[in-house]
Design a protein around this motif. Structure first.
Motif, short mmCIF file in Angstrom:
data_model
loop_
_atom_site.label_atom_id
_atom_site.label_comp_id
_atom_site.label_asym_id
_atom_site.label_seq_id
_atom_site.Cartn_x
_atom_site.Cartn_y
_atom_site.Cartn_z
N UNK A 134 39.76 16.79 27.06
CA UNK A 134 39.39 15.83 28.10
C UNK A 134 39.41 16.55 29.45
N UNK A 135 38.35 17.28 29.80
CA UNK A 135 38.32 17.95 31.11
C UNK A 135 38.09 16.95 32.24
N UNK A 136 38.59 17.28 33.43
CA UNK A 136 38.35 16.47 34.62
C UNK A 136 37.48 17.27 35.58
N UNK A 137 36.62 16.57 36.32
CA UNK A 137 35.64 17.22 37.18
C UNK A 137 35.70 16.61 38.58
N UNK A 138 35.49 17.45 39.59
CA UNK A 138 35.32 16.98 40.96
C UNK A 138 33.99 16.26 41.11
N UNK A 139 33.93 15.29 42.02
CA UNK A 139 32.67 14.67 42.37
C UNK A 139 31.79 15.70 43.08
N UNK A 140 30.47 15.57 43.01
CA UNK A 140 29.59 16.55 43.67
C UNK A 140 29.91 16.72 45.16
N UNK A 141 29.95 17.97 45.61
CA UNK A 141 30.18 18.27 47.02
C UNK A 141 31.62 18.25 47.46
N UNK A 142 32.56 18.05 46.55
CA UNK A 142 33.98 17.98 46.93
C UNK A 142 34.74 19.19 46.39
N UNK A 143 35.75 19.59 47.15
CA UNK A 143 36.63 20.68 46.73
C UNK A 143 38.01 20.18 46.34
N UNK A 144 38.32 18.93 46.67
CA UNK A 144 39.62 18.34 46.37
C UNK A 144 39.47 16.83 46.39
N UNK A 145 40.07 16.15 45.42
CA UNK A 145 40.08 14.69 45.45
C UNK A 145 41.16 14.16 44.53
N UNK A 146 41.57 12.94 44.79
CA UNK A 146 42.53 12.26 43.93
C UNK A 146 41.77 11.40 42.94
N UNK A 147 42.12 11.49 41.68
CA UNK A 147 41.53 10.67 40.63
C UNK A 147 42.65 9.94 39.91
N UNK A 148 42.28 9.15 38.91
CA UNK A 148 43.29 8.40 38.16
C UNK A 148 42.84 8.25 36.72
N UNK A 149 43.82 8.13 35.85
CA UNK A 149 43.59 7.75 34.47
C UNK A 149 44.21 6.37 34.27
N UNK A 150 43.36 5.41 33.95
CA UNK A 150 43.80 4.04 33.71
C UNK A 150 43.83 3.81 32.21
N UNK A 151 45.01 3.47 31.69
CA UNK A 151 45.12 3.15 30.27
C UNK A 151 45.27 1.65 30.12
N UNK A 152 44.44 1.08 29.26
CA UNK A 152 44.48 -0.36 29.00
C UNK A 152 44.77 -0.55 27.52
N UNK A 153 45.83 -1.31 27.24
CA UNK A 153 46.22 -1.61 25.87
C UNK A 153 45.83 -3.05 25.57
N UNK A 154 45.13 -3.26 24.46
CA UNK A 154 44.73 -4.60 24.05
C UNK A 154 45.24 -4.87 22.64
N UNK A 155 45.69 -6.08 22.40
CA UNK A 155 46.19 -6.42 21.06
C UNK A 155 45.07 -6.46 20.03
N UNK A 156 43.83 -6.68 20.51
CA UNK A 156 42.67 -6.75 19.63
C UNK A 156 41.76 -5.55 19.89
N UNK A 157 40.95 -5.20 18.91
CA UNK A 157 40.04 -4.06 19.03
C UNK A 157 38.82 -4.49 19.84
#
Length: 204
Positions: A134-157
């Motif tokens: 799972x590689x992470x990439x900068x947005x075009x034209x940026x040299x540094x940025x903050x990103x996030x990984x959001x995990x969502x758990x659901x009881x159903x598929x």
């Protein structure tokens, strides 16, 4: 923003938090935004028109999910490793959020189409010996940025899907990210889902 140079520094963006109460933003329109200096401190002012849909039911306080990253900073193109734990049997969706209001659906993916987790267990993503990353990439034209990984758990598929999804680096890519996630979550009863978020920095 650096006052001396005018250069942009870290990007900050809307966060999902457990303090969200009774609704989800499912559509929004930016009416006004500006930067203004007040008493020597820079402020960013925004006027937003938002459509909010009510959640169904009440959250289950015993249903929790936790995501932990292997480190706080990654280089452009470097793979991420993380661990997810939960208090209930559930299915995991992992979304990579970026400051330009876009996201990549990291899990499930073509190599890992169904991520199920039993209560009390730990899910490593990618799983050991999976043969994918799972590689992470900068947005075009940026040299540094903050990103996030959001995990969502659901009881159903209930996999996340968006009508404007496209392929990016082999993963499902979606624009209008936060509203798209809100439109998905608002149809899932509040006691059947929970979420956690991990922020990290990407550098060139």
């Amino acid at each position: 923003i650096s006052e001396a140079t005018g250069a942009a520094g870290y990007d900050r963006f809307a966060r999902f938090t457990r303090t969200v109460t009774r609704g989800r933003i499912i559509a929004d329109t930016l009416l006004y935004d500006d930067q203004v200096k007040v008493n020597g401190v820079w402020h960013y002012r925004v006027l937003l028109r938002a459509q909010v849909a009510m959640d169904i039911g009440e959250p289950d306080p015993a249903f929790r999910v936790t995501v932990t990253l292997d480190k706080p900073t990654y280089r452009h193109g470097e793979p991420v490793s993380l661990a997810v734990t939960t208090t209930r049997d559930c299915y995991i969706t992992l979304l990579n959020l970026t400051p330009d209001d876009s996201l990549r659906v990291a899990v499930p993916n073509v190599y890992y189409p169904r991520a199920r987790l039993d209560a009390g267990d730990t899910l490593l993503i990618p799983p050991p010996g999976a043969g994918w990353e799972l590689p992470v990439y900068l947005s075009p034209g940026r040299d540094l940025e903050e990103q996030a990984l959001l995990v969502i758990a659901t009881r159903d598929d209930l996999p996340f899907a968006a009508p404007d999804a496209a392929s990016r680096e082999g993963l499902l890519a979606v624009s209008d990210a936060l509203a798209a996630v809100g439109r998905w979550l608002v149809d899932i009863p509040a006691d059947r889902r929970t979420e956690d978020i991990a922020h990290f920095t990407v550098v060139r």
